[in-house]
Design an enzyme around this catalytic site. Structure first.
Site, PDB file in Angstrom:
ATOM      1  N   ASP A  91       0.818  -1.221   0.000  1.00  0.00           N
ATOM      2  CA  ASP A  91       0.000   0.000   0.000  1.00  0.00           C
ATOM      3  C   ASP A  91       0.852   1.272   0.000  1.00  0.00           C
ATOM      4  O   ASP A  91       0.432   2.307   0.516  1.00  0.00           O
ATOM      5  CB  ASP A  91      -0.943   0.040   1.218  1.00  0.00           C
ATOM      6  N   LYS A 138       2.221   2.272  -5.009  1.00  0.00           N
ATOM      7  CA  LYS A 138       2.878   1.777  -6.227  1.00  0.00           C
ATOM      8  C   LYS A 138       2.040   2.078  -7.466  1.00  0.00           C
ATOM      9  O   LYS A 138       2.577   2.409  -8.519  1.00  0.00           O
ATOM     10  CB  LYS A 138       3.091   0.252  -6.133  1.00  0.00           C
ATOM     11  N   GLY A 148      -4.459  -4.046  -4.245  1.00  0.00           N
ATOM     12  CA  GLY A 148      -5.379  -3.012  -4.707  1.00  0.00           C
ATOM     13  C   GLY A 148      -4.613  -1.740  -4.962  1.00  0.00           C
ATOM     14  O   GLY A 148      -4.076  -1.140  -4.043  1.00  0.00           O
ATOM     15  N   HIS A 149      -4.495  -1.389  -6.228  1.00  0.00           N
ATOM     16  CA  HIS A 149      -3.782  -0.157  -6.558  1.00  0.00           C
ATOM     17  C   HIS A 149      -4.812   0.910  -6.901  1.00  0.00           C
ATOM     18  O   HIS A 149      -5.608   0.731  -7.816  1.00  0.00           O
ATOM     19  CB  HIS A 149      -2.869  -0.354  -7.755  1.00  0.00           C
ATOM     20  N   GLN A 167       1.846  -5.975  -3.159  1.00  0.00           N
ATOM     21  CA  GLN A 167       2.200  -6.029  -1.730  1.00  0.00           C
ATOM     22  C   GLN A 167       3.560  -5.347  -1.506  1.00  0.00           C
ATOM     23  O   GLN A 167       3.865  -4.409  -2.218  1.00  0.00           O
ATOM     24  CB  GLN A 167       2.179  -7.471  -1.194  1.00  0.00           C
TER      25      GLN A 167
HETATM   26  P1  GDP Z   1      -0.534   0.500  -3.796  1.00  0.00           P
HETATM   27  O1  GDP Z   1      -1.235  -0.800  -3.629  1.00  0.00           O
HETATM   28  O2  GDP Z   1       0.894   0.455  -3.377  1.00  0.00           O
HETATM   29  O3  GDP Z   1      -0.735   1.113  -5.133  1.00  0.00           O
HETATM   30  O4  GDP Z   1      -1.197   1.497  -2.751  1.00  0.00           O
HETATM   31  P2  GDP Z   1      -2.756   1.811  -2.527  1.00  0.00           P
HETATM   32  O5  GDP Z   1      -3.410   2.158  -3.784  1.00  0.00           O
HETATM   33  O6  GDP Z   1      -3.357   0.722  -1.717  1.00  0.00           O
HETATM   34  O7  GDP Z   1      -2.666   3.052  -1.550  1.00  0.00           O
HETATM   35  C1  GDP Z   1      -2.090   4.223  -1.885  1.00  0.00           C
HETATM   36  C2  GDP Z   1      -3.132   5.321  -1.727  1.00  0.00           C
HETATM   37  O8  GDP Z   1      -2.459   6.530  -1.525  1.00  0.00           O
HETATM   38  C3  GDP Z   1      -3.998   5.522  -2.938  1.00  0.00           C
HETATM   39  O9  GDP Z   1      -5.278   5.904  -2.536  1.00  0.00           O
HETATM   40  C4  GDP Z   1      -3.313   6.664  -3.680  1.00  0.00           C
HETATM   41  O10 GDP Z   1      -4.191   7.443  -4.454  1.00  0.00           O
HETATM   42  C5  GDP Z   1      -2.793   7.471  -2.545  1.00  0.00           C
HETATM   43  N1  GDP Z   1      -1.556   8.201  -2.810  1.00  0.00           N
HETATM   44  C6  GDP Z   1      -0.495   7.819  -3.552  1.00  0.00           C
HETATM   45  N2  GDP Z   1       0.478   8.744  -3.479  1.00  0.00           N
HETATM   46  C7  GDP Z   1       0.021   9.723  -2.656  1.00  0.00           C
HETATM   47  C8  GDP Z   1       0.574  10.931  -2.155  1.00  0.00           C
HETATM   48  O11 GDP Z   1       1.702  11.290  -2.425  1.00  0.00           O
HETATM   49  N3  GDP Z   1      -0.207  11.659  -1.302  1.00  0.00           N
HETATM   50  C9  GDP Z   1      -1.451  11.281  -0.941  1.00  0.00           C
HETATM   51  N4  GDP Z   1      -2.125  12.056  -0.093  1.00  0.00           N
HETATM   52  N5  GDP Z   1      -2.013  10.157  -1.401  1.00  0.00           N
HETATM   53  C10 GDP Z   1      -1.270   9.375  -2.229  1.00  0.00           C
END
Ligand code: GDP
Length: 429
Positions: A12, A15, A39-40, A222
């Site tokens: 999370d 990515k 979940g991205h 992950q």
């Molecule tokens: P992933 O699985 O690694 O892609 O991560 P997730 O999607 O589960 O969680 C990342 C969350 O953080 C998502 O809702 C993104 O839109 C949000 N996000 C990503 N980069 C940033 C950032 O720099 N600032 C903020 N406030 N939100 C971010």
């Protein structure tokens, strides 16, 4: 040069946003492990896209996306995602390929997942109960079903026999189980009609792409600390989320992986059970959770939040051979008086600077913190590093020093353009 983007913490990390942002530099984006437990979340022009199986690169027209052999695929979940993309106006036609060697998640895997978690009781792992772990168990146990096997679903063919054997064995394990092998086979036959055009020898496809000089981005799901071998076992996922997984999970040589970019949040989060030395359970934890919207993209579960753990990220640098970091969610820390960074652990009276391999020992670790000044001016949406408040610049510099690698990207918001490209050379040569 190819690029592998993976999580440097417990998943999370953001990515999805980073992969989406970098995709215009690549012709192909390939996912190498995990299932639809990932979940991205990606925001494009205020529109929210949540991708579970399909690489985030799909949001860019013309980019080819691959789901590799290391991924476990629930065809229903894949179709649901394709339908959702279509509904949102994304044309996927001819751009998505799924490895014929990827294993399928079947309904009994979901039942077994729930059953195994219930049996663990207090020692539960906190799985998403989507059958990912049991599908990997069957793969390693050499009784799994691969996507390519679906091509011959004849009544007495190898697929039918495997499904019948597995269903009988599972029904013995699952109380009140009434799954019928023939119903499942009929369902698989229907799924094949839709799946077949997507199925390919994706290892060969990638090999040809490399030969044609196309650039490929590899997408991990992950995070490093959830890796089946190197994470805090057993509180891990069932696949190799580290960079090595890109080679085995796609059928490519390790040298093709190219540059490795580790995505790390400017603080720490984790879903599910297991040790988390810097966890904040009080008001500060709540503040990080609310400001960072730390709720699972797949399950909606609240994430456990804590200060940045430099020991964990340094471990990720070592395990993955990280060339650079992408530090995300810096803006979530706006307005705090001071920030703590964990630079070592105190473990049974001793200060350690390396991640303990033994999970019980890791669980006994307490963070050793250093304190840095916070900043009051908002960083959200800032695109130029020199425009960040001095304290924020210093904070990023400290994260670089403690990990031993530079930050190529600093993310200051969820939108594509809420991004500081600090060093493009580190990313794409
Ligand atoms: P992933 O699985 O690694 O892609 O991560 P997730 O999607 O589960 O969680 C990342 C969350 O953080 C998502 O809702 C993104 O839109 C949000 N996000 C990503 N980069 C940033 C950032 O720099 N600032 C903020 N406030 N939100 C971010």
């Amino acid at each position: 040069m190819n690029l592998c983007v993976l999580g440097a913490q417990w998943g999370d990390e953001g990515k999805g946003k980073i992969v989406d942002l970098l995709t215009p530099n690549f012709s192909v984006v390939a996912r190498y492990q995990g299932g639809h437990n990932a979940g991205h979340t990606v925001y494009v022009n205020g529109k929210k896209f949540v991708l579970h199986l399909i690489p985030s690169g799909i949001l860019h027209p013309g980019v080819i996306c691959i789901i590799g052999n290391g991924v476990v695929v629930d065809p229903h979940a894949l179709f649901a995602e394709l339908d959702e993309l279509q509904r949102l106006g994304i044309d996927v036609g001819g751009r998505l390929f799924v490895s014929d060697k990827a294993h399928i998640i079947l309904p009994y895997h979901r039942e077994l997942d729930i059953l195994a978690e219930a049996r663990r009781g207090e020692r539960k792992i906190g799985t998403t109960s989507r059958g990912i772990g049991p599908a990997y168990e069957d793969k390693i146990g050499r009784r799994g079903v691969r996507i390519g096997d679906m091509a011959d679903a004849s009544d007495n063919g190898p697929l039918a026999n495997a499904i019948r054997e597995n269903v009988v064995a599972r029904n013995r394990l699952v109380g009140n189980a009434d799954l019928k092998a023939d119903d499942l086979l009929n369902d698989l036959r229907k799924q094949w009609t839709r799946l077949q055009p997507l199925v390919a020898d994706t290892s060969l496809y990638l090999h040809k792409a490399f030969q044609a000089g196309k650039r490929v981005m590899f997408e991990g799901a992950q995070g490093t600390l959830l890796d089946i071998d190197h994470g805090s076992y057993p509180f891990v996922t069932s696949s190799n989320a580290t960079a090595g997984g890109a080679a085995t999970g796609l059928g490519i040589g390790p040298k093709s992986v190219g540059t490795v970019l580790g995505v790390a949040k400017a603080y720490t989060t984790r879903v599910g059970e297991g040790p988390l030395p810097t966890e904040l359970t009080g008001a500060m934890g709540d503040r990080l959770r609310e400001t960072g919207q730390e709720y699972g993209a797949s399950t909606g579960r609240p994430r456990r939040c804590g200060w940045y753990d430099a020991v964990a990220v340094r471990y990720a640098v070592r395990l993955n051979g990280l060339d650079a970091l992408a530090i995300t969610k810096l803006d979530v820390l706006d307005g705090l008086d001071e920030l703590l960074v964990c630079t070592a652990y105190r473990c049974h009276g001793q200060v350690v600077t390396e991640m303990p391999g033994d999970t019980a020992q890791f669980a006994a670790c307490e963070p050793v913190y250093e304190t840095l000044p916070g900043w009051k001016q908002p960083t959200r949406g800032v695109t130029d590093f020199s425009k960040l408040p001095m304290e924020a610049q210093r904070y990023v510099a400290r994260l670089e020093e403690t990990s031993g690698v530079k930050a190529a990207i600093v993310s200051t918001g969820s939108e594509r353009d809420h991004t500081i490209i600090k060093d493009k050379k580190l990313l794409i040569g």
